[in-house]
Design a protein around this motif. Structure first.
Motif, short mmCIF file in Angstrom:
data_model
loop_
_atom_site.label_atom_id
_atom_site.label_comp_id
_atom_site.label_asym_id
_atom_site.label_seq_id
_atom_site.Cartn_x
_atom_site.Cartn_y
_atom_site.Cartn_z
N CYS A 68 29.22 37.76 117.44
CA CYS A 68 27.95 38.28 118.50
C CYS A 68 27.04 38.26 117.70
N ALA A 101 36.02 43.20 119.80
CA ALA A 101 36.51 42.86 119.12
C ALA A 101 37.42 42.89 117.72
N CYS A 141 26.29 42.09 120.70
CA CYS A 141 28.11 42.87 120.75
C CYS A 141 27.53 44.10 121.80
N ASP A 142 29.10 44.13 122.56
CA ASP A 142 29.51 44.91 123.72
C ASP A 142 27.99 46.21 124.13
N CYS A 227 31.45 37.10 123.25
CA CYS A 227 32.24 36.98 124.20
C CYS A 227 32.25 35.89 124.76
N ALA A 233 29.80 42.49 126.80
CA ALA A 233 28.36 42.12 126.76
C ALA A 233 27.75 41.29 127.67
#
Ligand code: FES
Length: 591
Positions: A68, A101, A141-142, A227, A233
């Motif tokens: 990511c 992750a 990322c998230d 992802c 995300a």
């Protein structure tokens, strides 16, 4: 105090409109010779440029070791090139981040949510301390996306966000189908229960379960990008684009696409527009734009984590947003996207049929999205997507609004004797709308994972598996859970509902309820429930209740003692001491 450092003058030393109203304090005349010497030392070419060009901070959440984020430094270089070529000064820097992750399922996950605060702190700190006039953030990322937006809202200088982009699809030769990281977690459930096999379709069936896991792990993530499903995300990037804070298409353009590089160049033009028109994040972060974020999240089946992050972004921007807003929007917005985790397509597939702007166009035409909101391009959202293609008539990924997967949104806000201050459920309707079962309580996620590893969760009787002491304070860090939900789905255990005061990964699905508030660590009802109590989750009445009398709950509360804090120093201890509850976004600056 942020306004104090903004010059009240509007004309620069070159007689043109002043775009460097923050950095001018450092660069005009010779008031701060040390600062000017440092800026020359860092590469400013001449005095004229230093005194008139806006200083643009470019913050990427870059680090190696996570698909990511691994490419974000390179995107930052492209942005720097474009910003410089348009006569501005570009200063690249970095924030920390962690991989959701990679940290999932181990103690590292406790650090994930608090990185959102560190990212916001970093963006705010560098922008204000270095007197930047504008800010471009590049998250991947998230937690990166809400962290960047919160940082932008705090400094409130012209800003925009470039999403790092979604990952491409992987392909498993053993399972003979496209795969992504969530496939690995679900396969692990089947692996544990010895049901992981190659498809019985006339092809090879000789591979063992270990061969299949090996193949999946090697091919689920084929390169850079976040992802690929409608996980956290992609959910956050989609919502932020629909709020007007990133360029059209940013959320669905894959990380490795040449179009992502072109977006970096366009961002330089847009940030100049923001500077010239004085478009600031708080002008874009409004009740209307949050409403848009909620609408697109419901329509596309976004992650439950969005609830927590939208609340945090709203608190930071000073916008009134409550859990009730989520339910109100969920009640009226049809769920139309066949996207993972509940559906079969990925964001890279949506890109192929027009991407997020084409969906926005559909929702604006239906009157569900507000196309009149301003955006970082200087145009409205409707103007941004006007020239974008409509979704093709023969596509099957996005259903028509008159024939949705579910007539209302999948995110349900539940309240009741189990969660008086609210809980967040993700209910797509595939699993039913009501669930009653006997409680089985686990203090910490690791206990449930061990029970699953031992194959101890039986099929048959309905069970509500409760994972507690995993909230913002109790975790600490409100760790995300995916392993259990994926293992349960993978093992085909349909008699299970999962409930926690922690969170679920955006890739989770099934009958799941998270963000239970008040959390166990402060003595919420979730701490007082015992094995065998009957718990009912009802998405039609938006309730979650435990069949125990008020008197009995009071007795249990009187006998309850708060847990000993296991983390007493360092980042997590600071986080646990400062964090607000989940129903207020779990932010650390709400005193
Ligand atoms: Fe970064 Fe999934 S681990 S988006």
């Amino acid at each position: 105090y942020l306004e104090f450092v903004r010059s009240s003058e509007t004309t620069g030393v070159d007689g043109k409109p002043m775009l460097n109203r923050y950095s001018t304090h450092l660069t005009r005349e010779h008031d701060f010779p040390g600062a000017q010497a440092m800026l020359f030392g860092a590469g400013v070419p001449d005095r004229q440029t230093m005194q008139t060009a806006p200083h643009v901070g470019i913050a990427s959440v870059w680090w190696e070791g996570n698909p990511c984020n691994m490419h974000l430094y390179d995107l930052g270089r492209e942005v720097k090139k474009a910003v410089t070529s348009r006569g501005m000064l570009a200063w690249q820097y970095n924030t920390i981040g962690v991989s959701d992750a990679i940290t999932m399922g181990n103690q590292g996950m406790r650090f994930s949510l608090q990185t959102r605060e560190i990212i916001a702190d970093s963006v705010e700190t560098v922008t204000c301390a270095q007197a930047h006039d504008a800010n471009i953030t590049i998250p991947g990322c998230d937690k990166n996306m809400p962290g960047c937006i919160m940082g932008m809202a705090r400094h409130n200088r012209p800003s925009l966000m470039i999403y790092g982009g979604t990952i491409d699809k992987g392909y498993s030769k053993t399972l003979r189908k496209p795969v992504n990281v969530a496939t690995c977690y679900e396969a692990f459930g089947a692996y544990q229960y010895n049901t992981l096999r190659q498809p019985d379709d006339g092809g090879d069936t000789s591979k063992t379960k270990d061969d299949i896991m090996d193949d999946l792990e090697k091919h689920a993530c084929p390169g850079a990008g976040a992802c690929g499903g409608m996980y956290t995300a992609n959910t956050m990037a989609t919502a932020i684009e629909t709020m007007g804070l990133s360029l059209p298409g940013s959320s669905s353009t894959p990380a490795t696409s040449p179009a992502k590089m072109r977006e970096c160049a366009k961002a330089a033009d847009a940030i100049k527009v923001c500077l010239e028109k004085e478009i600031t994040p708080k002008q874009l972060l409004t009740k209307k734009s949050f409403e848009n974020a909620l609408v697109i999240t419901m329509a596309l089946g976004g992650s439950t984590n969005a609830v927590l992050h939208f609340l945090a972004m709203a608190v930071t921007a000073g916008v009134e947003l409550t859990l009730d807003d989520f339910q109100r929007v969920s009640n009226k917005i049809p769920f139309i996207a066949d996207l993972a985790p509940s559906g079969k397509y990925l964001m890279a597939d949506l890109y192929e049929i027009g991407g997020v702007p084409s969906v926005q166009k559909l929702l604006i035409a239906a009157g569900l999205l507000d196309g009149s909101i301003p955006t970082v391009t200087g145009k409205t959202l409707a103007e941004n997507v006007a020239s974008w293609p409509s979704l093709p008539s023969d596509q099957v990924m996005i259903r028509s609004l008159s024939d949705p997967i579910k007539k209302s949104g999948h995110i349900q806000i539940l309240k009741g004797s189990f969660a008086p201050s609210g809980a967040v459920a993700k209910i797509t309707g595939k699993e039913g709308l009501k669930f009653t079962g006997k409680a089985r309580c686990f203090d910490k996620e690791v206990q449930l994972n061990e029970a699953l590893n031992r194959g101890e969760i039986p099929r048959g009787e309905n069970l509500v598996l409760i994972v507690r002491y995993e909230g913002p304070k109790g975790g600490p860090g409100m760790p995300e859970q995916l392993k259990a939900s994926a293992a349960i789905m993978g093992a085909g255990l349909t008699n299970i509902a999962l409930v926690t005061d922690g969170r679920y990964s955006g890739a989770s699905h099934g009958f799941i309820v998270g963000h239970v508030c008040p959390e166990a660590a402060v003595g919420g009802p979730i701490a007082l429930v015992k094995d065998g109590d009957e718990v009912t989750i009802d998405a039609e009445t938006n309730s979650i209740s435990v069949d125990v009398s008020v008197d009995e709950m009071e007795k249990r509360k009187a006998a309850w003692t708060p847990p000993r804090m296991v983390v007493t120093r360092g980042a997590l201890a600071k986080y646990a001491a400062l964090v607000s509850d989940a129903s207020h976004g779990a932010v650390t600056d709400l005193f």
